[in-house]
Design a protein around this motif. Structure first.
Motif, PDB file in Angstrom:
ATOM      1  N   SER A  42       0.860  -1.298  -0.010  1.00 23.28           N
ATOM      2  CA  SER A  42      -0.112   0.098  -0.009  1.00 23.28           C
ATOM      3  C   SER A  42       0.883   1.256  -0.024  1.00 23.28           C
ATOM      4  CB  SER A  42      -0.995  -0.009   1.150  1.00 23.28           C
ATOM      5  OG  SER A  42      -1.289   1.375   1.482  1.00 23.28           O
ATOM      6  N   TYR A  43       0.879   2.228  -1.028  1.00 21.18           N
ATOM      7  CA  TYR A  43       1.421   3.290  -1.034  1.00 21.18           C
ATOM      8  C   TYR A  43       1.052   4.488   0.107  1.00 21.18           C
ATOM      9  CZ  TYR A  43       2.728   8.044  -2.626  1.00 21.18           C
ATOM     10  OH  TYR A  43       3.459   9.283  -2.657  1.00 21.18           O
ATOM     11  N   GLN A  44      -0.037   4.485   0.730  1.00 24.59           N
ATOM     12  CA  GLN A  44      -0.427   4.915   2.023  1.00 24.59           C
ATOM     13  C   GLN A  44       0.308   4.679   3.161  1.00 24.59           C
ATOM     14  OE1 GLN A  44      -4.625   4.541   1.063  1.00 24.59           O
ATOM     15  NE2 GLN A  44      -5.032   6.429   2.066  1.00 24.59           N
ATOM     16  N   LEU A  45       0.382   3.408   3.008  1.00 22.56           N
ATOM     17  CA  LEU A  45       0.979   2.778   4.371  1.00 22.56           C
ATOM     18  C   LEU A  45       2.922   2.788   4.187  1.00 22.56           C
ATOM     19  CD1 LEU A  45       1.277   1.289   6.972  1.00 22.56           C
ATOM     20  CD2 LEU A  45       0.932  -0.886   5.721  1.00 22.56           C
ATOM     21  N   GLY A  46       3.348   2.650   2.952  1.00 17.82           N
ATOM     22  CA  GLY A  46       4.776   2.563   2.682  1.00 17.82           C
ATOM     23  C   GLY A  46       5.416   3.821   2.598  1.00 17.82           C
ATOM     24  N   MET A  47       4.596   5.192   1.931  1.00 13.50           N
ATOM     25  CA  MET A  47       5.424   6.102   2.151  1.00 13.50           C
ATOM     26  C   MET A  47       5.510   6.756   3.171  1.00 13.50           C
ATOM     27  SD  MET A  47       6.502   7.533  -0.717  1.00 13.50           S
ATOM     28  CE  MET A  47       7.964   8.846  -0.631  1.00 13.50           C
ATOM     29  N   PRO A  48       4.768   6.925   4.199  1.00 16.10           N
ATOM     30  CA  PRO A  48       5.141   7.679   5.586  1.00 16.10           C
ATOM     31  C   PRO A  48       6.156   6.884   6.222  1.00 16.10           C
ATOM     32  CG  PRO A  48       2.657   7.272   5.407  1.00 16.10           C
ATOM     33  CD  PRO A  48       3.242   6.440   4.244  1.00 16.10           C
ATOM     34  N   LEU A  49       6.368   5.440   6.106  1.00 18.53           N
ATOM     35  CA  LEU A  49       7.533   4.730   6.731  1.00 18.53           C
ATOM     36  C   LEU A  49       8.572   5.079   6.224  1.00 18.53           C
ATOM     37  CD1 LEU A  49       5.782   1.247   7.113  1.00 18.53           C
ATOM     38  CD2 LEU A  49       6.445   2.788   8.901  1.00 18.53           C
ATOM     39  N   PHE A  50       8.746   5.224   4.874  1.00 17.66           N
ATOM     40  CA  PHE A  50      10.161   5.441   4.471  1.00 17.66           C
ATOM     41  C   PHE A  50      10.439   6.721   3.425  1.00 17.66           C
ATOM     42  CE2 PHE A  50       8.929   0.816   4.030  1.00 17.66           C
ATOM     43  CZ  PHE A  50      10.080   0.412   4.866  1.00 17.66           C
TER      44      PHE A  50
END
Length: 467
Positions: A319-327
């Motif tokens: 999920s982009y929404q989940l992955g982008m904030p993490l990285f």
């Protein structure tokens, strides 16, 4: 000299903290530095070493004072440039989340209590903020708890008072809420007053409701929050655009489970997200990072890298929404590179502390001032003033320069420029628990070490570092 050498993918590197960048080096120089042996001036390795010295590496440390560069400006900030305050309008909450520091914390922080901020005290805080914001163009007032919507009448009164008082500056409001108490009146109020809304929800129903539970009823927290998010999405589009999900990730579970949240409906596919791994600072039982979590974490990092640098589509799993904030911060570093420097100034300290009272500032229900809302309210050193006497400048300076408590260690740490150590990480040290600080420092060094390895990996693959 503060440097770190390491081997990666059959190659050798050195990072220099004063220079704040890295270079590839020979195996021979790597061996000499790692074994702390003297480098000869008469051979190829010596020439390599001298070239690096000319590039700013391996300089002697010339720090005269361990001091935050804004120490002398702190009085100005606190007297004339305040721009935000977080009001703890209640310590009460209708939830009892398992990881919440106020639910249980081994006596290192306060607990939930049915205590509320007096409206006159809240107005005094707004008066103080306004009187000390002469050189600020914008003022932000945040509402915090507990659950701030339990004190909705106080919040309404504060907003009305602030609008009447502050008419020569851009005024905005924020609230962090569990979103279970929302109704039409509250949503209309938040929408009409242009609130930035942060809603806590921690994954799909199975995970969220295992950690986030009502204090007195057995209903599903997840169902109630999702119902209100749907209403915001359908009926209050402007408020929805100012809404962010704050998701705490429990590393016992795979990220694949959390990704399920963003496939529930259209609202969840469009909402903004900020995510962090569960903070276990105030818990005796520390995080367990499961194999499933770690495998999914590396999978996400790889796919997000290919998505950003190669233009690949993300798999159904990611999920982009989940992955982008993490990285996001990692990939920004890869794209922008290090802000290379040429040595430490004579007055310097590690990069961790923000400006107490200026970057963040919380007023609790009793009128005590804290540098932010994320620290223990039972540690006396964290109190930097009160509503009657104002800021205690010396205590604020102490927090700004908290690294003086570990100066000898900090000055030899390769993560010096990338340290996020602040007063929160020193609370154990202040209370005599040196082991807590050592654990925090180990985590900071490990985190920066991972960043260095990631930069090398992605740079070798995509040639993107600093370009």
């Amino acid at each position: 000299m503060i440097n770190k050498v390491w081997e990666q993918n059959g190659k050798y590197y050195v990072y220099d903290a004063q220079r704040d960048t890295y270079r590839k080096i020979s195996r021979g120089l790597y061996d000499l530095i790692s074994e702390k042996k003297e480098v000869s001036n008469d051979d190829v390795i010596g020439e390599e070493y001298r070239n690096l010295q000319q590039d700013g590496f391996f300089r002697d440390i010339n720090i005269e004072e361990f001091c935050h560069p804004l120490t002398d400006s702190l009085e100005y900030y606190l007297n004339r440039k305040l721009s935000l305050v977080t009001l703890q309008i209640t310590q009460d909450c209708n939830l009892r989340c398992s990881y919440c520091p106020y639910t249980g914390n081994d006596n290192v922080n306060r607990l939930h209590k049915k205590k509320y901020m007096d409206i006159d005290l809240a107005k005094k805080a707004i008066d103080y903020l306004y009187a000390h914001s002469i050189d600020s163009e914008k003022i932000t007032i945040g509402f915090y708890g507990g659950e701030p919507l339990l004190a909705f009448d106080t919040m309404k009164s504060v907003v009305d008072y602030a609008h009447n008082l502050i008419q020569d500056k851009l005024l905005s409001f924020t609230i962090t809420t569990n979103a279970t108490l929302m109704n039409r009146e509250i949503l209309e109020f938040l929408n009409d007053n242009n609130f930035d809304l942060v809603i806590s929800i921690d994954g799909p129903k199975e995970i969220n409701d295992a950690n986030r539970v009502f204090a007195n009823v057995k209903d599903s927290v997840f169902n109630k929050v999702m119902e209100n998010i749907e209403i915001i999405y359908r009926e209050y589009p402007d408020l929805f655009n100012r809404t962010t999900i704050n998701m705490v990730i429990d590393p016992r579970f795979s990220l694949d489970k959390y990704a399920e949240l963003f496939n529930i409906n259209e609202a969840m596919r469009k909402i903004k997200v900020q995510s962090t791994v569960l903070d276990d600072t105030y818990k005796s039982i520390k995080n367990h990072f499961s194999d499933e979590f770690m495998e999914s974490y590396y999978q996400y990092k790889e796919e997000m890298g290919k998505f950003l640098f190669e233009g690949n589509n993300l798999s159904d799993r990611v999920s982009y929404q989940l992955g982008m904030p993490l990285f996001n911060s990692l990939f920004e570093r890869i794209i922008n590179g290090f802000d290379e420097k040429w040595g430490f100034s004579k007055n310097i300290c590690p990069s961790g502390p923000c400006i107490p009272g200026a970057t963040r500032w919380m007023v609790d229900i009793n009128g005590n001032f804290f540098p932010c809302e994320r620290i223990s309210e039972t540690v006396e050193e964290n109190v930097i003033g009160n509503i009657e006497e104002g800021f205690n400048l010396e205590k604020a300076k102490f927090i700004l320069n908290i690294h003086n408590l570990s100066k000898d260690k900090c000055i030899n740490c390769f993560a010096f420029r990338h340290c996020d150590g602040c007063i929160k990480k020193y609370e154990g040290c202040i209370s005599g628990n040196e082991e807590q600080l050592e654990n925090e420092c180990n985590q900071i060094r490990a985190g920066f070490d991972n960043i260095l390895h990631d930069i090398i990996n992605f740079n070798e693959r995509y040639g993107y570092y600093g370009q």
